[in-house]
Design a protein around this motif. Sequence first.
Motif, mmCIF file in Angstrom:
data_model
loop_
_atom_site.group_PDB
_atom_site.id
_atom_site.type_symbol
_atom_site.label_atom_id
_atom_site.label_comp_id
_atom_site.label_asym_id
_atom_site.label_seq_id
_atom_site.Cartn_x
_atom_site.Cartn_y
_atom_site.Cartn_z
ATOM 1 N N GLU A 1 0.829 -1.198 0.000
ATOM 2 C CA GLU A 1 0.000 0.000 0.000
ATOM 3 C C GLU A 1 0.870 1.257 0.000
ATOM 4 O O GLU A 1 0.362 2.366 0.196
ATOM 5 C CB GLU A 1 -0.939 -0.026 1.203
ATOM 6 N N SER A 2 2.176 1.067 -0.246
ATOM 7 C CA SER A 2 3.113 2.191 -0.396
ATOM 8 C C SER A 2 3.981 1.929 -1.621
ATOM 9 O O SER A 2 5.194 1.694 -1.512
ATOM 10 C CB SER A 2 3.983 2.341 0.852
ATOM 11 N N PRO A 3 3.368 1.943 -2.815
ATOM 12 C CA PRO A 3 4.140 1.588 -4.018
ATOM 13 C C PRO A 3 5.211 2.626 -4.346
ATOM 14 O O PRO A 3 5.044 3.820 -4.092
ATOM 15 C CB PRO A 3 3.076 1.538 -5.116
ATOM 16 N N SER A 4 6.299 2.141 -4.920
ATOM 17 C CA SER A 4 7.392 3.013 -5.341
ATOM 18 C C SER A 4 7.175 3.454 -6.787
ATOM 19 O O SER A 4 6.717 2.672 -7.623
ATOM 20 C CB SER A 4 8.725 2.275 -5.227
ATOM 21 N N ASN A 5 7.497 4.694 -7.088
ATOM 22 C CA ASN A 5 7.402 5.218 -8.450
ATOM 23 C C ASN A 5 8.694 5.048 -9.237
ATOM 24 O O ASN A 5 8.781 5.431 -10.406
ATOM 25 C CB ASN A 5 7.036 6.704 -8.424
ATOM 26 N N ALA A 6 9.715 4.487 -8.605
ATOM 27 C CA ALA A 6 11.015 4.364 -9.263
ATOM 28 C C ALA A 6 10.936 3.385 -10.432
ATOM 29 O O ALA A 6 10.338 2.313 -10.310
ATOM 30 C CB ALA A 6 12.055 3.882 -8.263
ATOM 31 N N PRO A 7 11.514 3.728 -11.579
ATOM 32 C CA PRO A 7 11.524 2.804 -12.712
ATOM 33 C C PRO A 7 12.407 1.595 -12.415
ATOM 34 O O PRO A 7 13.424 1.702 -11.727
ATOM 35 C CB PRO A 7 12.104 3.639 -13.857
ATOM 36 N N LEU A 8 11.994 0.446 -12.921
ATOM 37 C CA LEU A 8 12.743 -0.788 -12.720
ATOM 38 C C LEU A 8 13.562 -1.103 -13.969
ATOM 39 O O LEU A 8 13.054 -0.996 -15.081
ATOM 40 C CB LEU A 8 11.783 -1.939 -12.427
ATOM 41 N N PRO A 9 14.810 -1.536 -13.832
ATOM 42 C CA PRO A 9 15.609 -1.903 -15.007
ATOM 43 C C PRO A 9 15.089 -3.194 -15.628
ATOM 44 O O PRO A 9 14.798 -4.165 -14.922
ATOM 45 C CB PRO A 9 17.016 -2.088 -14.431
ATOM 46 N N ARG A 10 14.949 -3.213 -16.931
ATOM 47 C CA ARG A 10 14.414 -4.383 -17.613
ATOM 48 C C ARG A 10 15.438 -5.501 -17.629
ATOM 49 O O ARG A 10 16.633 -5.302 -17.803
ATOM 50 C CB ARG A 10 13.999 -4.038 -19.042
ATOM 51 N N GLY A 11 14.903 -6.728 -17.462
ATOM 52 C CA GLY A 11 15.728 -7.912 -17.577
ATOM 53 C C GLY A 11 16.622 -8.187 -16.390
ATOM 54 O O GLY A 11 17.500 -9.046 -16.464
ATOM 55 N N LYS A 12 16.418 -7.470 -15.269
ATOM 56 C CA LYS A 12 17.261 -7.679 -14.100
ATOM 57 C C LYS A 12 16.401 -7.905 -12.861
ATOM 58 O O LYS A 12 15.298 -7.378 -12.741
ATOM 59 C CB LYS A 12 18.178 -6.468 -13.877
ATOM 60 N N GLY A 13 16.924 -8.692 -11.922
ATOM 61 C CA GLY A 13 16.239 -8.913 -10.660
ATOM 62 C C GLY A 13 15.140 -9.945 -10.762
ATOM 63 O O GLY A 13 14.939 -10.591 -11.786
ATOM 64 N N TYR A 14 14.415 -10.098 -9.672
ATOM 65 C CA TYR A 14 13.384 -11.131 -9.587
ATOM 66 C C TYR A 14 11.981 -10.592 -9.845
ATOM 67 O O TYR A 14 11.018 -11.358 -9.887
ATOM 68 C CB TYR A 14 13.433 -11.799 -8.207
ATOM 69 N N ILE A 15 11.823 -9.274 -10.014
ATOM 70 C CA ILE A 15 10.510 -8.712 -10.322
ATOM 71 C C ILE A 15 10.259 -8.832 -11.815
ATOM 72 O O ILE A 15 11.056 -8.363 -12.635
ATOM 73 C CB ILE A 15 10.412 -7.245 -9.875
ATOM 74 N N ALA A 16 9.147 -9.483 -12.179
ATOM 75 C CA ALA A 16 8.812 -9.668 -13.593
ATOM 76 C C ALA A 16 7.905 -8.561 -14.114
ATOM 77 O O ALA A 16 8.000 -8.171 -15.280
ATOM 78 C CB ALA A 16 8.138 -11.022 -13.792
ATOM 79 N N ALA A 17 7.011 -8.062 -13.270
ATOM 80 C CA ALA A 17 6.089 -7.006 -13.684
ATOM 81 C C ALA A 17 5.609 -6.255 -12.448
ATOM 82 O O ALA A 17 5.501 -6.829 -11.356
ATOM 83 C CB ALA A 17 4.904 -7.576 -14.448
ATOM 84 N N ARG A 18 5.314 -4.968 -12.633
ATOM 85 C CA ARG A 18 4.826 -4.135 -11.527
ATOM 86 C C ARG A 18 3.585 -3.376 -11.984
ATOM 87 O O ARG A 18 3.555 -2.822 -13.090
ATOM 88 C CB ARG A 18 5.904 -3.162 -11.072
ATOM 89 N N PHE A 19 2.575 -3.333 -11.115
ATOM 90 C CA PHE A 19 1.312 -2.656 -11.404
ATOM 91 C C PHE A 19 0.997 -1.705 -10.266
ATOM 92 O O PHE A 19 1.110 -2.064 -9.095
ATOM 93 C CB PHE A 19 0.178 -3.677 -11.548
ATOM 94 N N GLU A 20 0.578 -0.491 -10.628
ATOM 95 C CA GLU A 20 0.188 0.500 -9.632
ATOM 96 C C GLU A 20 -1.277 0.882 -9.835
ATOM 97 O O GLU A 20 -1.747 1.002 -10.971
ATOM 98 C CB GLU A 20 1.087 1.733 -9.737
ATOM 99 N N PHE A 21 -1.990 1.061 -8.730
ATOM 100 C CA PHE A 21 -3.419 1.349 -8.743
ATOM 101 C C PHE A 21 -3.712 2.542 -7.848
ATOM 102 O O PHE A 21 -2.981 2.812 -6.885
ATOM 103 C CB PHE A 21 -4.216 0.148 -8.228
ATOM 104 N N ALA A 22 -4.810 3.223 -8.154
ATOM 105 C CA ALA A 22 -5.287 4.319 -7.308
ATOM 106 C C ALA A 22 -6.781 4.131 -7.079
ATOM 107 O O ALA A 22 -7.507 3.703 -7.982
ATOM 108 C CB ALA A 22 -5.034 5.672 -7.961
ATOM 109 N N ARG A 23 -7.216 4.418 -5.864
ATOM 110 C CA ARG A 23 -8.651 4.356 -5.590
ATOM 111 C C ARG A 23 -9.035 5.475 -4.654
ATOM 112 O O ARG A 23 -8.231 5.946 -3.829
ATOM 113 C CB ARG A 23 -9.042 3.000 -5.002
#
Length: 296
Positions: free
Chosen positions: A82-104
């Motif tokens: 519930e505290s998402p980061s706005n920092a861009p992620l480098p492609r092809g690196k690390g264990y994160i495959a995809a990131r999604f941010e939502f607002a309500r």
Amino acid sequence: MPELPEVAGLGAFLGDRLRGAVLTKIQIVSFAVLKTADPPYTVLEGRTISGVQRRGKFIIIDADGVYLAFHLAKAGWLRYTESPSNAPLPRGKGYIAARFEFARSRQDADGGESHLGIDLTEAGTKKSLALYVVRDPEEIPGIASLGPDPLSASFSLEDFAGILSSSSQQIKGLLRNQGVIAGIGNAYSDEILHAARISPFAIAKSLDPEAVRVLYDSVHNILGAAVEEAVGKAPNELKDAKRSTMRVHGRTGQACPVCGDTVREVSFADRALQYCPRCQTGGKILADRRTSRFLK
């Protein structure tokens, strides 16, 4: 690997938190994770989430009639914040495959917005996590080919008996076959067969009517109890909840909680099964799958 109960828990968790939220930003980090190109994943941005459903081991998020679906495969997982980061992620690196941010919109006097975030992650070097953006979930081959859901009210004992009577497959493999029955994997097939007191190497069509009935009840009892345990838990609690309910799976060398015999293991190239000899094979120890004589 997440199976039907954990996926049901994740789906319920996401449904409670995402319904009515707007998907504001998507980052596809892994080169291999996105399996579709039309429509482009960017069409999801700005759409409101109207619901979340489970099909087998797939989670499907409905974004105003365009669907975001994912399958976590063997080593994938979901991380929620519930505290998402706005920092861009480098492609092809690390264990994160995809990131999604939502607002309500918040239901408070300020009338502001709250922000939510989801990361799809995958451990290891073998990348199997799959993400799809489609106009109809049936466009996804893995969903279109799914067998019946074992917890569906329409899945009857007669349906189950018909599946078993027409198959020469070993019952362990049949239960794990997503095109035959959707949602059961390695762990819960071990637990179901232990509860039913059936050898994992038994041939499906060799089971007599009473054994089929007991197995059908075990499918419902084991999965039903696991779903009840999973729903209501956060993603970071689900893995421990799953492990805590296992009686034989992952417990090689420990005492069977039913009879006290030692839980045994049969190893394969990429997985292993666990079973209790006294409960399931008449006391016989199964050798390695490649050399053992199959027990019926």
